[in-house]
Design a protein around this motif. Sequence first.
Motif, PDB file in Angstrom:
ATOM      1  N   UNK A 193      21.707  56.229  78.202  1.00  0.00           N
ATOM      2  CA  UNK A 193      22.653  57.351  78.295  1.00  0.00           C
ATOM      3  C   UNK A 193      24.670  56.668  77.996  1.00  0.00           C
ATOM      4  N   UNK A 194      25.208  57.852  76.786  1.00  0.00           N
ATOM      5  CA  UNK A 194      26.361  56.956  76.731  1.00  0.00           C
ATOM      6  C   UNK A 194      27.345  57.862  76.984  1.00  0.00           C
ATOM      7  N   UNK A 199      31.475  54.808  75.436  1.00  0.00           N
ATOM      8  CA  UNK A 199      30.534  53.412  76.079  1.00  0.00           C
ATOM      9  C   UNK A 199      29.511  53.578  77.054  1.00  0.00           C
ATOM     10  N   UNK A 200      28.726  52.512  77.042  1.00  0.00           N
ATOM     11  CA  UNK A 200      28.205  53.365  78.457  1.00  0.00           C
ATOM     12  C   UNK A 200      27.898  53.582  79.423  1.00  0.00           C
ATOM     13  N   UNK A 205      30.185  54.805  85.385  1.00  0.00           N
ATOM     14  CA  UNK A 205      30.006  55.815  86.764  1.00  0.00           C
ATOM     15  C   UNK A 205      30.314  54.194  87.540  1.00  0.00           C
ATOM     16  N   UNK A 206      30.812  53.206  87.257  1.00  0.00           N
ATOM     17  CA  UNK A 206      30.647  51.908  87.603  1.00  0.00           C
ATOM     18  C   UNK A 206      32.571  52.172  87.924  1.00  0.00           C
ATOM     19  N   UNK A 225      29.548  41.630  77.269  1.00  0.00           N
ATOM     20  CA  UNK A 225      30.698  42.792  77.641  1.00  0.00           C
ATOM     21  C   UNK A 225      30.744  43.370  77.973  1.00  0.00           C
ATOM     22  N   UNK A 226      29.795  44.942  78.424  1.00  0.00           N
ATOM     23  CA  UNK A 226      30.327  45.849  78.971  1.00  0.00           C
ATOM     24  C   UNK A 226      29.681  45.276  80.622  1.00  0.00           C
ATOM     25  N   UNK A 227      29.198  44.599  80.527  1.00  0.00           N
ATOM     26  CA  UNK A 227      29.102  43.749  82.258  1.00  0.00           C
ATOM     27  C   UNK A 227      30.640  43.566  82.934  1.00  0.00           C
ATOM     28  N   UNK A 228      31.397  42.802  82.413  1.00  0.00           N
ATOM     29  CA  UNK A 228      32.521  42.253  82.300  1.00  0.00           C
ATOM     30  C   UNK A 228      33.216  43.397  82.405  1.00  0.00           C
TER      31      UNK A 228
END
Length: 328
Positions: A193-194, A199-200, A205-206, A225-228
């Motif tokens: 889901x985006x 963005x993811x 949510x985070x 990149x999205x994790x950072x």
Amino acid sequence: MRAVTVPSPGGPETLTLAELPDPVAGPGEVVLDVVATAVNRADLLQRQGFYPPPPGASDVLGLECSGTVRSVGADVEGWSVGDEACALLAGGGYAEQVVAPAGQLMRVPDGVPLAVAGALPEVACTVWSNVFMLAHLQPGEKLLVHGGAGGIGSFAIQLAAALGARVFATAGSEEKLELCRSLGAERAISYRDEAASGIPLWVEVLGEAGGADVILDNMGAKYLDPNVRALATSGRLAIIGMQGGTRGELDIAALLAKRGAVIATTLRARPSAEKAAICRAVEEHVWPLVEIGRVRPIVGAELSLDRVAEAHALMDAGTHTGKILLRT
Ligand SMILES: NC(=O)c1ccc[n+]([C@@H]2O[C@H](COP(=O)([O-])OP(=O)(O)OC[C@H]3O[C@@H](n4cnc5c(N)ncnc54)[C@H](OP(=O)(O)O)[C@@H]3O)[C@@H](O)[C@H]2O)c1
């Protein structure tokens, strides 16, 4: 003994049950009669010819097992013939017998059937060593577990929740999201889901929750990149897999601004003394939670060793949940 060999790299059909010489315990080693082993993603890579065993390790696949002690080499203390154990292996688990350094044997947690204990060493040692020993997850902190319904993920959710963390998880289907919630995740988010911004959804949510203090990541490059972006200030990203590729671009400015850390380890290649230290920590900190039923081994499929090709096809397809157990 019978063992699974890989005559030539390829698909699951290449896996072959063959007769091999029985292993012999050298000094500091123990031979186990294997009752069960389990499938790991590294086994799929090794089958395809991409992940050779470390020097000195068996060519036979299998990074974990449970069984009974068959023989004990010189200088081994604390283990006797007939004892039940589970073990973290550098290889050799897909067989009727395996040799392991004595330090990599662990007692079977009370209440866990011996066969089921064959699915515990990799998940327990990987999650404890990364999330707790390296990334130092603390009670009250937020952990994001990618692939929360898989073998590693289903264990990480339970262990972190049991130790007082707030757990967020990603998964790929509604059934798997529900499993994550049932194991203790306060939010389970589809990785498909985006958000409206493109963005993811899990990054959004985070972000709304103030960021993840620790992320346990199986994807590698694709999610760097999205994790950072999803990290909290002083967040720690622990990368343990490369299902999303090996080369990514790290936004150093974003990491600096968050005073973040990127950690990456593989368990298999670590020296035996380090693995032994992890095994002792797991027996001390993790097994008590297993023994009171707070953390359960999640076994989604159980097959006999002669159906190893089916077991690999199942993990290749990604439709399983938890661990895939192989009984000898
Ligand atoms: N470094 C180490 O020492 C070490 C040790 C053990 C394992 N590992 C690694 O840990 C990872 C998990 O291992 P495992 O045994 O738990 O394998 P597994 O049971 O096959 O789990 C794989 C997981 O990947 C998830 N996944 C697939 N695509 C995804 C995506 N786009 N975003 C987020 N998650 C996605 C799957 O989720 P769905 O099923 O919901 O699609 C599944 O939960 C593997 O990469 C493995 O190599 C590393």
